[in-house]
Design a protein around this motif. Structure first.
Motif, short mmCIF file in Angstrom:
data_model
loop_
_atom_site.label_atom_id
_atom_site.label_comp_id
_atom_site.label_asym_id
_atom_site.label_seq_id
_atom_site.Cartn_x
_atom_site.Cartn_y
_atom_site.Cartn_z
N GLY A 1 -2.27 -0.08 -0.23
CA GLY A 1 -1.02 0.38 -0.84
C GLY A 1 -1.11 0.44 -2.36
O GLY A 1 -2.19 0.41 -2.96
N LEU B 1 3.05 -4.76 4.17
CA LEU B 1 3.24 -3.34 3.93
C LEU B 1 2.31 -2.83 2.83
O LEU B 1 1.68 -1.78 2.96
CB LEU B 1 4.70 -3.07 3.57
CG LEU B 1 5.10 -1.60 3.44
CD1 LEU B 1 4.92 -0.87 4.77
CD2 LEU B 1 6.55 -1.49 2.96
N ALA B 2 2.20 -3.61 1.75
CA ALA B 2 1.38 -3.17 0.62
C ALA B 2 -0.11 -3.26 0.90
O ALA B 2 -0.89 -2.40 0.50
CB ALA B 2 1.72 -3.99 -0.62
N ARG C 1 -1.76 -3.55 4.00
CA ARG C 1 -2.31 -2.83 5.16
C ARG C 1 -1.41 -1.71 5.66
O ARG C 1 -1.72 -1.07 6.65
CB ARG C 1 -2.59 -3.82 6.28
CG ARG C 1 -3.63 -3.33 7.28
CD ARG C 1 -4.06 -4.43 8.22
NE ARG C 1 -4.75 -5.50 7.51
CZ ARG C 1 -5.05 -6.68 8.06
NH1 ARG C 1 -4.71 -6.94 9.30
NH2 ARG C 1 -5.69 -7.59 7.35
N GLY C 2 -0.29 -1.48 5.01
CA GLY C 2 0.60 -0.42 5.45
C GLY C 2 1.29 -0.71 6.76
O GLY C 2 1.69 0.20 7.48
N ASP D 1 4.36 -2.38 9.04
CA ASP D 1 5.74 -2.87 9.08
C ASP D 1 5.76 -4.05 10.04
O ASP D 1 5.61 -3.88 11.25
CB ASP D 1 6.68 -1.78 9.54
CG ASP D 1 8.15 -2.21 9.50
OD1 ASP D 1 8.42 -3.43 9.31
OD2 ASP D 1 9.03 -1.36 9.67
#
Length: 295
Positions: free
Chosen positions: A69, A186-187, A189-190, A192
């Motif tokens: 990210g 989220l940042a 490994r992307g 949720d």
């Protein structure tokens, strides 16, 4: 903003960041030097504003090594007017390719502490002047050995059978109560954490506990005892009445595994969740106000 000099750090002058006194020393956070050593902080993503040779504002964007990210603003301290902080952010945003998320870390119950508000309001005002918009507040709470509430006997608990069972229950839970480290997942490994917790957590299926009533699943909790600290990573409910006992069960399992502290993150607006965490013996230790670039 007379004689304000805004620039990134150059290699070899990292100590300049720490020349500014920490405005909130009671807040537990990663030291800048430790972040540099770990690779999350970098001099070119660290900016300062100087007036008369003295640092009056500092900002450090962090991105762990290997993350997919964008960097996020983790440290932003200001000992000057908000316009000076906004000037720093504007210059850094232009150099870094645009504004990114900003997580303004504050001590617990900061709104009720005048001395903390006096420190917090200037950088948040600067963030707004620089085009960032407040999106919500996340609380971090910790349990450190308080007695757990008694179990009623209405529910039973068992380990999850496999990842398929976990994914099936996650798909049925629209809004999990607890998501610890959601921003980092989220940042880095992307992922949720609310919808794909197993894509982030590497704990085995047996580390997840399912609450049942009359044999039917009513709640799911995922723990991590071998992360940077023991934590409740995910807690979701199909029946809100099980919240208290599922929290207590998660802490009990971690404590029996040797945990002396358990961490949980929850959105501040989830009043019932925060209240139940506190009744379980958790106490608030940190708040993070989330700012995002304006649409």
């Amino acid at each position: 903003m007379t004689d304000l000099v805004v620039r990134p750090l150059a290699a070899g002058e990292e100590n300049l960041f720490d020349s500014m006194p920490d405005p909130l020393p009671q807040l537990r956070q990663v030291a800048y030097a430790d972040g540099l050593a770990g690779g999350g902080y970098r001099p070119e993503r660290t900016w300062v504003a100087l007036r008369g040779g003295r640092v009056v504002a500092r900002a450090a964007w962090v991105l762990p090594p290997g993350a997919i990210g964008e960097p996020w603003l983790e440290r932003f301290d200001l000992a000057a007017e908000p316009e000076a902080g906004a000037a720093l952010l504007h210059a850094a945003h232009e150099a870094l390719g645009g504004p990114q998320l900003y997580y303004a870390a504050l001590p617990a119950h900061w709104r009720h502490r005048a001395e903390v508000r006096a420190v917090a309001e200037a950088p948040m005002a600067a963030a707004r002047l620089a085009g960032l918009v407040e999106q919500g507040e996340r609380l971090r709470l910790t349990w450190t050995g308080a007695p757990l509430p008694a179990f009623s006997g209405r529910y039973t608990f068992r380990p999850a059978a496999d990842h398929a069972e976990i994914n099936d229950l996650v798909a049925r839970i629209a809004r999990p109560d607890v998501l610890t480290g959601r921003e980092v997942a989220l940042a880095v490994r992307g992922v949720d954490l609310a919808t794909e917790p197993l894509a982030w957590l590497n704990s085995p299926a047996g580390a997840w506990r399912i609450a049942l009533r009359a044999g039917e699943p009513v709640g799911l909790v995922g723990t991590a005892g071998d992360a940077c600290y023991p934590l409740i990573a995910y807690l979701g409910l199909l029946d809100e009445a099980v919240r208290a006992e599922l929290l207590a069960e998660a802490v009990r399992v971690l404590a029996e595994g040797g945990a002396r502290e358990v961490v949980a993150d929850a959105d501040a607006h989830r009043v019932a969740t925060v209240a139940e965490l506190e009744r379980t013996g958790f106490r608030q230790v940190r708040s993070r106000i989330v700012f995002a670039p304006a649409p």
